[in-house]
Design an enzyme around this catalytic site. Structure first.
Site, PDB file in Angstrom:
ATOM      1  N   ALA A  70       0.818  -1.229   0.000  1.00 14.10           N
ATOM      2  CA  ALA A  70       0.000   0.000   0.000  1.00 14.10           C
ATOM      3  C   ALA A  70       0.844   1.269   0.000  1.00 14.10           C
ATOM      4  CB  ALA A  70      -0.927  -0.006   1.212  1.00 14.10           C
TER       5      ALA A  70
ATOM      6  N   VAL B  81      -1.688   0.662  10.242  1.00 14.37           N
ATOM      7  CA  VAL B  81      -0.585   0.267   9.360  1.00 14.37           C
ATOM      8  C   VAL B  81       0.185  -0.915   9.941  1.00 14.37           C
ATOM      9  CG1 VAL B  81      -0.312   2.544   8.293  1.00 14.37           C
ATOM     10  CG2 VAL B  81       1.012   1.978  10.340  1.00 14.37           C
TER      11      VAL B  81
ATOM     12  N   SER C 251       3.020   2.279  -2.304  1.00 15.18           N
ATOM     13  CA  SER C 251       3.494   2.769  -3.605  1.00 15.18           C
ATOM     14  C   SER C 251       2.553   2.310  -4.721  1.00 15.18           C
ATOM     15  CB  SER C 251       4.903   2.199  -3.839  1.00 15.18           C
ATOM     16  OG  SER C 251       5.350   2.459  -5.149  1.00 15.18           O
TER      17      SER C 251
ATOM     18  N   TYR D 159       9.673 -13.078 -13.446  1.00 21.12           N
ATOM     19  CA  TYR D 159       8.419 -12.368 -13.146  1.00 21.12           C
ATOM     20  C   TYR D 159       7.217 -13.143 -13.691  1.00 21.12           C
ATOM     21  CZ  TYR D 159       5.026  -8.559 -12.833  1.00 21.12           C
ATOM     22  OH  TYR D 159       3.916  -7.793 -12.525  1.00 21.12           O
TER      23      TYR D 159
ATOM     24  N   ALA E 224       6.957 -16.299 -14.494  1.00 18.18           N
ATOM     25  CA  ALA E 224       6.738 -17.588 -13.809  1.00 18.18           C
ATOM     26  C   ALA E 224       6.066 -17.355 -12.452  1.00 18.18           C
ATOM     27  CB  ALA E 224       8.072 -18.311 -13.627  1.00 18.18           C
ATOM     28  N   SER E 225       6.490 -16.296 -11.752  1.00 16.09           N
ATOM     29  CA  SER E 225       5.890 -16.035 -10.433  1.00 16.09           C
ATOM     30  C   SER E 225       4.401 -15.714 -10.572  1.00 16.09           C
ATOM     31  CB  SER E 225       6.617 -14.888  -9.711  1.00 16.09           C
ATOM     32  OG  SER E 225       6.367 -13.635 -10.339  1.00 16.09           O
TER      33      SER E 225
ATOM     34  N   SER F  92      -0.689 -10.501 -13.239  1.00 20.47           N
ATOM     35  CA  SER F  92      -0.283  -9.601 -14.323  1.00 20.47           C
ATOM     36  C   SER F  92      -0.776 -10.137 -15.664  1.00 20.47           C
ATOM     37  CB  SER F  92       1.244  -9.509 -14.349  1.00 20.47           C
ATOM     38  OG  SER F  92       1.667  -8.865 -15.525  1.00 20.47           O
TER      39      SER F  92
HETATM   40  N1  NAP Z   1       2.821  -1.512 -12.672  1.00 19.43           N
HETATM   41  C1  NAP Z   1       2.417  -2.387 -13.585  1.00 19.43           C
HETATM   42  O1  NAP Z   1       2.429  -2.123 -14.823  1.00 19.43           O
HETATM   43  C2  NAP Z   1       1.912  -3.732 -13.159  1.00 19.43           C
HETATM   44  C3  NAP Z   1       1.355  -4.562 -14.148  1.00 19.43           C
HETATM   45  C4  NAP Z   1       0.879  -5.817 -13.786  1.00 19.43           C
HETATM   46  C5  NAP Z   1       0.936  -6.224 -12.469  1.00 19.43           C
HETATM   47  N2  NAP Z   1       1.492  -5.400 -11.526  1.00 19.43           N
HETATM   48  C6  NAP Z   1       1.538  -5.895 -10.143  1.00 19.43           C
HETATM   49  O2  NAP Z   1       0.916  -4.950  -9.300  1.00 19.43           O
HETATM   50  C7  NAP Z   1       1.486  -5.028  -7.989  1.00 19.43           C
HETATM   51  C8  NAP Z   1       1.887  -3.630  -7.528  1.00 19.43           C
HETATM   52  O3  NAP Z   1       2.897  -3.156  -8.416  1.00 19.43           O
HETATM   53  P1  NAP Z   1       3.247  -1.613  -8.595  1.00 19.43           P
HETATM   54  O4  NAP Z   1       3.480  -1.397 -10.039  1.00 19.43           O
HETATM   55  O5  NAP Z   1       2.279  -0.772  -7.866  1.00 19.43           O
HETATM   56  O6  NAP Z   1       4.691  -1.604  -7.882  1.00 19.43           O
HETATM   57  P2  NAP Z   1       5.423  -0.561  -6.893  1.00 19.43           P
HETATM   58  O7  NAP Z   1       4.966   0.821  -7.128  1.00 19.43           O
HETATM   59  O8  NAP Z   1       6.864  -0.886  -7.022  1.00 19.43           O
HETATM   60  O9  NAP Z   1       4.891  -1.033  -5.460  1.00 19.43           O
HETATM   61  C9  NAP Z   1       5.222  -2.297  -4.948  1.00 19.43           C
HETATM   62  C10 NAP Z   1       4.651  -2.396  -3.550  1.00 19.43           C
HETATM   63  O10 NAP Z   1       4.953  -3.720  -3.058  1.00 19.43           O
HETATM   64  C11 NAP Z   1       5.594  -3.603  -1.811  1.00 19.43           C
HETATM   65  N3  NAP Z   1       6.608  -4.660  -1.668  1.00 19.43           N
HETATM   66  C12 NAP Z   1       7.506  -5.064  -2.601  1.00 19.43           C
HETATM   67  N4  NAP Z   1       8.296  -6.024  -2.084  1.00 19.43           N
HETATM   68  C13 NAP Z   1       7.864  -6.219  -0.815  1.00 19.43           C
HETATM   69  C14 NAP Z   1       8.290  -7.057   0.230  1.00 19.43           C
HETATM   70  N5  NAP Z   1       9.294  -7.930   0.080  1.00 19.43           N
HETATM   71  N6  NAP Z   1       7.626  -7.008   1.410  1.00 19.43           N
HETATM   72  C15 NAP Z   1       6.610  -6.140   1.592  1.00 19.43           C
HETATM   73  N7  NAP Z   1       6.154  -5.317   0.644  1.00 19.43           N
HETATM   74  C16 NAP Z   1       6.791  -5.345  -0.542  1.00 19.43           C
HETATM   75  C17 NAP Z   1       6.260  -2.239  -1.781  1.00 19.43           C
HETATM   76  O11 NAP Z   1       6.320  -1.813  -0.446  1.00 19.43           O
HETATM   77  P3  NAP Z   1       7.624  -1.105   0.226  1.00 19.43           P
HETATM   78  O12 NAP Z   1       8.210  -0.208  -0.819  1.00 19.43           O
HETATM   79  O13 NAP Z   1       7.043  -0.382   1.410  1.00 19.43           O
HETATM   80  O14 NAP Z   1       8.501  -2.228   0.591  1.00 19.43           O
HETATM   81  C18 NAP Z   1       5.264  -1.392  -2.589  1.00 19.43           C
HETATM   82  O15 NAP Z   1       4.259  -0.893  -1.747  1.00 19.43           O
HETATM   83  C19 NAP Z   1       2.666  -5.998  -8.101  1.00 19.43           C
HETATM   84  O16 NAP Z   1       2.273  -7.265  -7.644  1.00 19.43           O
HETATM   85  C20 NAP Z   1       2.946  -6.034  -9.606  1.00 19.43           C
HETATM   86  O17 NAP Z   1       3.550  -7.233 -10.009  1.00 19.43           O
HETATM   87  C21 NAP Z   1       1.981  -4.181 -11.831  1.00 19.43           C
END
Ligand code: NAP
Length: 241
Positions: free
Chosen positions: A11, A50, A13, A141, A143-144, A128
């Site tokens: 939450a 939080v 970012s 990515y 595969a996950s 995704s």
């Molecule tokens: N952006 C895209 O185009 C896109 C497309 C398809 C799917 N997604 C999926 O959407 C989701 C959100 O992505 P986003 O683009 O919003 O990415 P982002 O802006 O990089 O945000 C990622 C979030 O995940 C948290 N996070 C990452 N690793 C973590 C860990 N080890 N433990 C706890 N929290 C963790 C981060 O929290 P902290 O920084 O506080 O650690 C951050 O709040 C992801 O699952 C991504 O794969 C994104």
């Protein structure tokens, strides 16, 4: 709609932060999770509860979520993307890290949080649209997230009897810190606010499967029905790195 209690991982970012805004602005009780304590403290000033934990550390998830009460909605959104830049020097550690953050973590989060989800509640898993077709450098990515798709669809079968729905989400490209590092064209890029609005609406309608923007996801689905040699050459032609 009556106020619900929603827990959102990731939450702090991007998509998760915009989802946080949607739920807070609609008057719901939000439990915001992430690692970044500074950002979490800003969210707590907005009235959210939080929780700081790393999703890859089971003991930390357990300790930091023990006091959480019943949930109506569990949104597992936290994730990371690392590309495999040189396939002939395949980085096994990066691969393991991505699987750990995006897939193995979901097992731990379900262990500690699923028992808190009420009958009539909902679990949302953010995968995704990359799982519709394979992309270059996405061995880890993709595969996950493909694993997450299977997990979501299997989970749905098993928790239906507890009155809990599962929503699987396939976002297309969304502008966030995660995609800001991408060095290739991202067609039909959405803002995180646009993505969160689509998710909020789809989750509220208890959709089993959400994918957006449709102009991208339907095109990918269409390509996936073509012979492999056709979509492979289209992807490689448009993805030069
Ligand atoms: N952006 C895209 O185009 C896109 C497309 C398809 C799917 N997604 C999926 O959407 C989701 C959100 O992505 P986003 O683009 O919003 O990415 P982002 O802006 O990089 O945000 C990622 C979030 O995940 C948290 N996070 C990452 N690793 C973590 C860990 N080890 N433990 C706890 N929290 C963790 C981060 O929290 P902290 O920084 O506080 O650690 C951050 O709040 C992801 O699952 C991504 O794969 C994104």
């Amino acid at each position: 709609m009556a106020s619900v209690t929603v827990l959102i991982t990731g939450a702090t970012s991007g998509i998760g932060l915009s989802l946080f805004e949607e739920y807070v602005n609609a008057g719901h009780q939000v439990i915001a999770c992430g690692r970044n304590k500074e950002k979490l403290s800003t969210l707590s000033q907005r009235g959210a509860q939080v929780c700081a934990f790393d999703v890859t550390v089971p003991q930390s998830i357990k300790q930091n979520t023990e006091s959480i009460g019943e949930l109506d909605l569990l949104i597992l959104n936290a994730g990371d993307c690392i590309y495999i830049d040189d396939v002939m020097k395949f980085d096994g550690q990066s691969f393991a890290n991505v699987i750990g953050t995006n897939l193995t973590s979901i097992g731990w989060l379900l262990q500690y949080l699923l028992p808190k989800v009420k009958r009539g509640g909902q679990v949302v898993l953010v995968s995704s649209s990359a799982t519709i077709l394979p992309f270059p450098r996405s061995e880890a990515y993709g595969a996950s997230k493909a694993g997450l798709d299977y997990l979501a669809n299997s989970l749905r079968l098993d928790i239906a009897k507890y009155g809990i729905d599962v929503t699987l989400v396939h976002p297309g490209f969304v502008k966030t810190p995660l995609t800001d590092k991408n060095d290739f064209p991202m067609p039909f890029l959405l803002t995180s606010e646009q993505a969160a609005k689509r998710m909020f609406k789809g989750i509220q309608s208890r959709k089993k499967y959400l994918h957006f923007p449709k102009r991208l996801t339907l095109l990918l689905k269409l390509f996936s029905y073509l012979p492999a040699v056709v979509w492979q050459s289209i992807i490689l032609r448009n993805h030069t790195t």
